[in-house]
Design an enzyme around this catalytic site. Structure first.
Site, PDB file in Angstrom:
ATOM      1  N   HIS A  92      33.627  47.169  55.159  1.00 20.68           N
ATOM      2  CA  HIS A  92      34.164  46.905  56.496  1.00 20.68           C
ATOM      3  C   HIS A  92      34.146  45.415  56.795  1.00 20.68           C
ATOM      4  O   HIS A  92      33.192  44.712  56.474  1.00 20.68           O
ATOM      5  CB  HIS A  92      33.310  47.590  57.563  1.00 20.68           C
ATOM      6  CG  HIS A  92      33.516  49.053  57.693  1.00 20.68           C
ATOM      7  ND1 HIS A  92      33.031  49.960  56.789  1.00 20.68           N
ATOM      8  CD2 HIS A  92      34.154  49.780  58.658  1.00 20.68           C
ATOM      9  CE1 HIS A  92      33.350  51.190  57.182  1.00 20.68           C
ATOM     10  NE2 HIS A  92      34.038  51.106  58.311  1.00 20.68           N
ATOM     11  N   ASN A 113      27.358  44.426  49.761  1.00 20.02           N
ATOM     12  CA  ASN A 113      27.645  45.204  50.961  1.00 20.02           C
ATOM     13  C   ASN A 113      26.396  45.818  51.560  1.00 20.02           C
ATOM     14  O   ASN A 113      26.223  45.846  52.782  1.00 20.02           O
ATOM     15  CB  ASN A 113      28.660  46.302  50.614  1.00 20.02           C
ATOM     16  CG  ASN A 113      29.125  47.086  51.816  1.00 20.02           C
ATOM     17  OD1 ASN A 113      29.280  46.557  52.912  1.00 20.02           O
ATOM     18  ND2 ASN A 113      29.339  48.382  51.621  1.00 20.02           N
TER      19      ASN A 113
END
Length: 334
Positions: A142, A172
């Site tokens: 994201h 991440n």
């Protein structure tokens, strides 16, 4: 901002350095998305008009400075964020949010419901598909993170692949997760922040998963209206624990985008103090208390060279900056 349709196999002019991606997309179907935007690029590059000004400082969206980057771009406006999508990279070039204490306090009680999906507002020949990421070895990372959003609609929209880049899995889940959480913690302490997150495609050799280009770096711009100060986290898209805090002007020079057109140049030239990317405790509700010890520990780690802090063009130790932020958050809690 423009919608687009593929026309023919026409390459963009050669460009060096940061923008080499725009001379290398003569492979696969990427090249078909470019032609109709060559004549529009100069217009798109100089306009900061947006259909969702609420997500941007002073209501002004970033401006693409390098005209070749404007090819096949399309704005996405959603409840929780506004993004500029590139049909060349098939990723966002940026994703912007206005974080507030009130929304984040609601968001922390909303459970995560994964719902990754191709963006229905993007043309099929210029968007990422789930199959691009399948067995790629990369996470679907994201840009505007799911945990920032306080409604199911906003949460669902954050899982659009128009808000996603191929991200190293360790990155991440470790360093970048810390960047996101420390940004939320700072927003809670100050009341609001404007945040812009995006990929950087630097160098002469880029990887691709399916039809999606893999960024070499990630950035997160933080602007504090309360302090009228700004800075950016800058992290290589690798399994690293290192990061830099740099001025907005330095980041803009790297990526060819005027990220904060509504903010003065003097603010952009000086990097504000940002907290270290450290995780919350399990209970994220106590924004005036949670994470202070962790940040203090990170401040000590900075003395060992774990963290870079860039002020203008000078690289300095981050410990004093982090310590000052720790004290600021403590003062807010009194």
């Amino acid at each position: 901002m423009w919608s687009w349709s593929p026309r023919s196999n026409v390459l963009l002019p050669q460009s060096a350095g940061t923008y080499n991606i725009f001379k290398k997309i003569n492979q696969a179907d990427h090249v078909k998305t470019i032609y109709s935007f060559l004549l529009l690029a100069s217009v798109s590059a100089s306009v900061s008009a947006t259909n969702c000004p609420q997500h941007f400082a002073a209501g002004l969206a970033p401006m693409i400075v390098n005209q070749k980057m404007a090819a096949a771009t399309q704005e996405l406006c959603y409840e929780g964020y506004g993004a500029m999508h590139s049909g060349v990279t098939r990723t966002p070039l940026w994703s912007a949010e206005h974080l507030t204490r009130a929304n984040l306090e609601v968001a922390q009680s909303l459970s995560r419901e994964d719902s990754f999906h191709p963006d229905p507002n993007l043309l099929i020949n210029g968007r990422a598909e789930l199959k691009d990421y399948s067995r790629s070895g990369y996470d679907r990372g994201h840009m505007s993170p799911n945990s920032d959003f306080s409604t199911r609609t906003a949460q669902y929209e954050s899982f659009s692949l128009g808000n996603i880049v191929p991200q190293d899995a360790n990155n991440n889940r470790q360093i970048w997760s810390g960047v996101e959480r420390s940004t939320r913690r700072l927003a809670k302490a100050q009341g609001e922040l404007y945040v812009i997150t995006g990929p950087a495609f630097l160098g002469n050799s880029l990887n691709r998963v399916g039809n999606v280009l893999v960024p070499t770096h990630l950035y997160k711009v933080v602007y504090s209206p309360m302090l009228n100060q700004a800075a950016a986290y800058f992290v290589a898209n690798t399994a690293t624990s290192n990061y830099s805090v740099i001025s907005i002007s330095m980041l803009e020079a790297k990526i060819g985008i005027n990220l904060l057109p509504g903010v003065s140049q003097s603010v952009k030239n000086t990097a504000m103090q940002l907290p270290a990317p450290t995780p919350y405790s399990r209970n994220e509700s106590g924004y005036t208390q949670v994470g202070i010890d962790q940040i203090s520990s990170a401040s000590a780690a900075a003395g060992a060279g774990a963290i870079n802090y860039v002020q203008g063009s000078k690289l300095v130790n981050a410990a004093p900056a982090i310590a000052a932020t720790v004290q600021f958050i403590r003062n807010i809690g009194r």
